[in-house]
Design a protein around this motif. Structure first.
Motif, PDB file in Angstrom:
ATOM      1  N   ASP A   1      76.682 -29.727 -59.835  1.00  0.00           N
ATOM      2  CA  ASP A   1      77.270 -30.445 -58.708  1.00  0.00           C
ATOM      3  C   ASP A   1      78.417 -31.324 -59.200  1.00  0.00           C
ATOM      4  N   GLU A   2      79.636 -30.860 -58.990  1.00  0.00           N
ATOM      5  CA  GLU A   2      80.798 -31.624 -59.443  1.00  0.00           C
ATOM      6  C   GLU A   2      81.038 -32.869 -58.593  1.00  0.00           C
ATOM      7  N   ALA A   3      80.538 -32.882 -57.373  1.00  0.00           N
ATOM      8  CA  ALA A   3      80.814 -33.989 -56.460  1.00  0.00           C
ATOM      9  C   ALA A   3      79.844 -35.148 -56.642  1.00  0.00           C
ATOM     10  N   GLY A   4      78.810 -34.973 -57.439  1.00  0.00           N
ATOM     11  CA  GLY A   4      77.815 -36.022 -57.622  1.00  0.00           C
ATOM     12  C   GLY A   4      78.215 -37.009 -58.709  1.00  0.00           C
ATOM     13  N   ASP A   5      77.227 -37.745 -59.193  1.00  0.00           N
ATOM     14  CA  ASP A   5      77.475 -38.705 -60.268  1.00  0.00           C
ATOM     15  C   ASP A   5      77.944 -37.979 -61.519  1.00  0.00           C
ATOM     16  N   TRP A   6      78.726 -38.701 -62.320  1.00  0.00           N
ATOM     17  CA  TRP A   6      79.244 -38.116 -63.561  1.00  0.00           C
ATOM     18  C   TRP A   6      78.834 -38.981 -64.733  1.00  0.00           C
ATOM     19  N   PRO A   7      78.287 -38.428 -65.803  1.00  0.00           N
ATOM     20  CA  PRO A   7      78.135 -36.992 -66.032  1.00  0.00           C
ATOM     21  C   PRO A   7      77.059 -36.378 -65.143  1.00  0.00           C
ATOM     22  N   PRO A   8      77.204 -35.093 -64.838  1.00  0.00           N
ATOM     23  CA  PRO A   8      76.259 -34.415 -63.945  1.00  0.00           C
ATOM     24  C   PRO A   8      74.939 -34.126 -64.654  1.00  0.00           C
ATOM     25  N   VAL A   9      73.917 -33.900 -63.875  1.00  0.00           N
ATOM     26  CA  VAL A   9      72.640 -33.468 -64.438  1.00  0.00           C
ATOM     27  C   VAL A   9      72.604 -31.951 -64.421  1.00  0.00           C
ATOM     28  N   PHE A  10      71.794 -31.388 -65.276  1.00  0.00           N
ATOM     29  CA  PHE A  10      71.662 -29.932 -65.315  1.00  0.00           C
ATOM     30  C   PHE A  10      70.518 -29.508 -64.410  1.00  0.00           C
ATOM     31  N   ASP A  11      70.816 -28.624 -63.480  1.00  0.00           N
ATOM     32  CA  ASP A  11      69.830 -28.125 -62.534  1.00  0.00           C
ATOM     33  C   ASP A  11      69.627 -26.633 -62.802  1.00  0.00           C
ATOM     34  N   PRO A  12      68.533 -26.258 -63.443  1.00  0.00           N
ATOM     35  CA  PRO A  12      68.320 -24.840 -63.783  1.00  0.00           C
ATOM     36  C   PRO A  12      68.353 -23.918 -62.573  1.00  0.00           C
ATOM     37  N   GLU A  13      67.846 -24.377 -61.434  1.00  0.00           N
ATOM     38  CA  GLU A  13      67.841 -23.517 -60.250  1.00  0.00           C
ATOM     39  C   GLU A  13      69.256 -23.267 -59.746  1.00  0.00           C
ATOM     40  N   ARG A  14      70.080 -24.310 -59.732  1.00  0.00           N
ATOM     41  CA  ARG A  14      71.467 -24.133 -59.293  1.00  0.00           C
ATOM     42  C   ARG A  14      72.222 -23.223 -60.265  1.00  0.00           C
ATOM     43  N   ALA A  15      71.907 -23.342 -61.550  1.00  0.00           N
ATOM     44  CA  ALA A  15      72.614 -22.568 -62.570  1.00  0.00           C
ATOM     45  C   ALA A  15      72.157 -21.112 -62.646  1.00  0.00           C
ATOM     46  N   ALA A  16      71.007 -20.804 -62.062  1.00  0.00           N
ATOM     47  CA  ALA A  16      70.408 -19.481 -62.232  1.00  0.00           C
ATOM     48  C   ALA A  16      71.312 -18.316 -61.823  1.00  0.00           C
ATOM     49  N   PRO A  17      71.996 -18.365 -60.664  1.00  0.00           N
ATOM     50  CA  PRO A  17      72.856 -17.226 -60.300  1.00  0.00           C
ATOM     51  C   PRO A  17      73.985 -16.982 -61.300  1.00  0.00           C
ATOM     52  N   MET A  18      74.638 -18.064 -61.745  1.00  0.00           N
ATOM     53  CA  MET A  18      75.712 -17.887 -62.719  1.00  0.00           C
ATOM     54  C   MET A  18      75.149 -17.412 -64.048  1.00  0.00           C
ATOM     55  N   ARG A  19      74.010 -17.933 -64.433  1.00  0.00           N
ATOM     56  CA  ARG A  19      73.389 -17.498 -65.685  1.00  0.00           C
ATOM     57  C   ARG A  19      73.056 -16.006 -65.627  1.00  0.00           C
ATOM     58  N   ALA A  20      72.643 -15.509 -64.469  1.00  0.00           N
ATOM     59  CA  ALA A  20      72.327 -14.085 -64.329  1.00  0.00           C
ATOM     60  C   ALA A  20      73.561 -13.223 -64.582  1.00  0.00           C
ATOM     61  N   VAL A  21      74.707 -13.667 -64.065  1.00  0.00           N
ATOM     62  CA  VAL A  21      75.953 -12.927 -64.291  1.00  0.00           C
ATOM     63  C   VAL A  21      76.349 -13.013 -65.763  1.00  0.00           C
ATOM     64  N   LEU A  22      76.209 -14.187 -66.349  1.00  0.00           N
ATOM     65  CA  LEU A  22      76.554 -14.353 -67.758  1.00  0.00           C
ATOM     66  C   LEU A  22      75.656 -13.508 -68.658  1.00  0.00           C
ATOM     67  N   THR A  23      74.408 -13.358 -68.279  1.00  0.00           N
ATOM     68  CA  THR A  23      73.501 -12.504 -69.046  1.00  0.00           C
ATOM     69  C   THR A  23      73.995 -11.062 -69.047  1.00  0.00           C
ATOM     70  N   LYS A  24      74.443 -10.597 -67.900  1.00  0.00           N
ATOM     71  CA  LYS A  24      75.004  -9.239 -67.813  1.00  0.00           C
ATOM     72  C   LYS A  24      76.249  -9.121 -68.690  1.00  0.00           C
ATOM     73  N   ILE A  25      77.079 -10.167 -68.690  1.00  0.00           N
ATOM     74  CA  ILE A  25      78.307 -10.132 -69.482  1.00  0.00           C
ATOM     75  C   ILE A  25      77.999 -10.069 -70.976  1.00  0.00           C
ATOM     76  N   LEU A  26      77.081 -10.901 -71.440  1.00  0.00           N
ATOM     77  CA  LEU A  26      76.768 -10.894 -72.870  1.00  0.00           C
ATOM     78  C   LEU A  26      76.089  -9.588 -73.278  1.00  0.00           C
ATOM     79  N   ARG A  27      75.241  -9.067 -72.415  1.00  0.00           N
ATOM     80  CA  ARG A  27      74.635  -7.764 -72.720  1.00  0.00           C
ATOM     81  C   ARG A  27      75.710  -6.675 -72.822  1.00  0.00           C
ATOM     82  N   ARG A  28      76.697  -6.748 -71.945  1.00  0.00           N
ATOM     83  CA  ARG A  28      77.788  -5.773 -71.990  1.00  0.00           C
ATOM     84  C   ARG A  28      78.609  -5.933 -73.272  1.00  0.00           C
ATOM     85  N   CYS A  29      78.803  -7.163 -73.705  1.00  0.00           N
ATOM     86  CA  CYS A  29      79.522  -7.400 -74.967  1.00  0.00           C
ATOM     87  C   CYS A  29      78.803  -6.719 -76.112  1.00  0.00           C
ATOM     88  N   ILE A  30      77.489  -6.829 -76.140  1.00  0.00           N
ATOM     89  CA  ILE A  30      76.711  -6.209 -77.203  1.00  0.00           C
ATOM     90  C   ILE A  30      76.810  -4.678 -77.119  1.00  0.00           C
TER      91      ILE A  30
END
Length: 264
Positions: free
Chosen positions: A228-257
């Motif tokens: 959440d860029e609009a919240g307090d700074w520095p931001p907190v890490f929210d695993p649930e919010r990050a999950a969709p982007m992490r899923a795409v990044l997992t595909k990218i790193l697997r493709r790199c390999i």
């Protein structure tokens, strides 16, 4: 060195984390404030890519803040983006142009000290891991992981795409790899650009030698994709919010390999 984290893996992939560090080392008192000195960190990128170890990737990270010394800048001091706003090897301002120091900025002697103390060991480790993996693999992918706020008017106009892929204009890696990464972003409905505002920093440009088996690619993520860029700074890490982007990044790193293995 407690500030330098190297987790060796055996897959033909190295994930570099140059800007997630928040350690202001022995110069914290020189900054106007610790908060300002850490404002432009690649917040939580190390946690976002924690899954890379499960892929047997090698991870190289410095815990030292980019405000102390930026290990993704040209050590000569030359600008990576001539004519465009950027920050130095030892930054004197934030991305927004705010002064980091209340008094004198680092002089030539101090810049050299920080370079020898943190920049050189980081790149010695990175080069060592590339060499280690090249013994086993004909091709290795070096993936330089970054993130930045979606809006930084001093650096770029408007809102940054979620995925900003840099290959130094196609020099640092095979077009087959960059096309594959773009395809994953597109297939998952993610805004992306290749060699836009961020074409790759020192790491990508220095190590990317496709003809010698090292394919380097930089990924600059817009932070709104995982926090959440609009919240307090520095931001907190929210695993649930990050999950969709992490899923795409997992595909990218697997493709790199797969790319490295298929072309090995």
């Amino acid at each position: 060195m407690s500030w330098l984290e190297v987790t060796p893996g055996e897959a033909p992939l190295i994930v570099a984390l140059p800007h997630s560090g928040t350690d202001l080392a022995d110069v914290e008192a020189d900054f106007r404030s610790p908060e300002l000195a850490l404002w432009d960190a690649d917040w939580w990128v190390d946690r976002l890519y924690a899954f890379a170890r499960d892929l047997d990737a090698t991870v190289v990270r410095t815990a030292v803040s980019r405000s102390v010394v930026d290990v993704n800048r040209d050590p000569s001091g030359a600008s990576l983006y001539p004519g465009q706003a950027t920050t130095e090897l030892c930054p004197t301002t934030t991305f927004d142009g705010e002064p980091l120091y209340a008094g004198a900025v680092p002089d030539e002697t101090e810049v050299a000290r920080r370079t020898q103390g943190w920049f050189v060991p980081y790149h010695t480790a990175l080069a060592g891991e590339i060499a280690r993996l090249r013994v086993r693999h004909e091709r290795v992918v070096l993936y330089d992981a970054h993130s930045i706020r979606s809006h930084v008017p001093r650096l770029f106009e408007g809102k940054l795409p979620l995925f900003n892929i840099g290959t130094f204009g196609g020099v640092s890696c095979s077009p087959v790899l960059s096309a594959a990464v773009q395809e994953i972003c597109a297939a998952n409905g993610q805004s992306h650009v290749l060699n836009g505002r961020f074409k790759g920093g020192w790491t990508t440009r220095n190590y990317g030698e496709p003809d010698k088996g090292v394919h380097a690619i930089q990924m600059e993520l817009a932070m709104r994709g995982y926090l959440d860029e609009a919240g307090d700074w520095p931001p907190v890490f929210d695993p649930e919010r990050a999950a969709p982007m992490r899923a795409v990044l997992t595909k990218i790193l697997r493709r790199c390999i797969r790319f490295a293995e298929a072309h090995g």
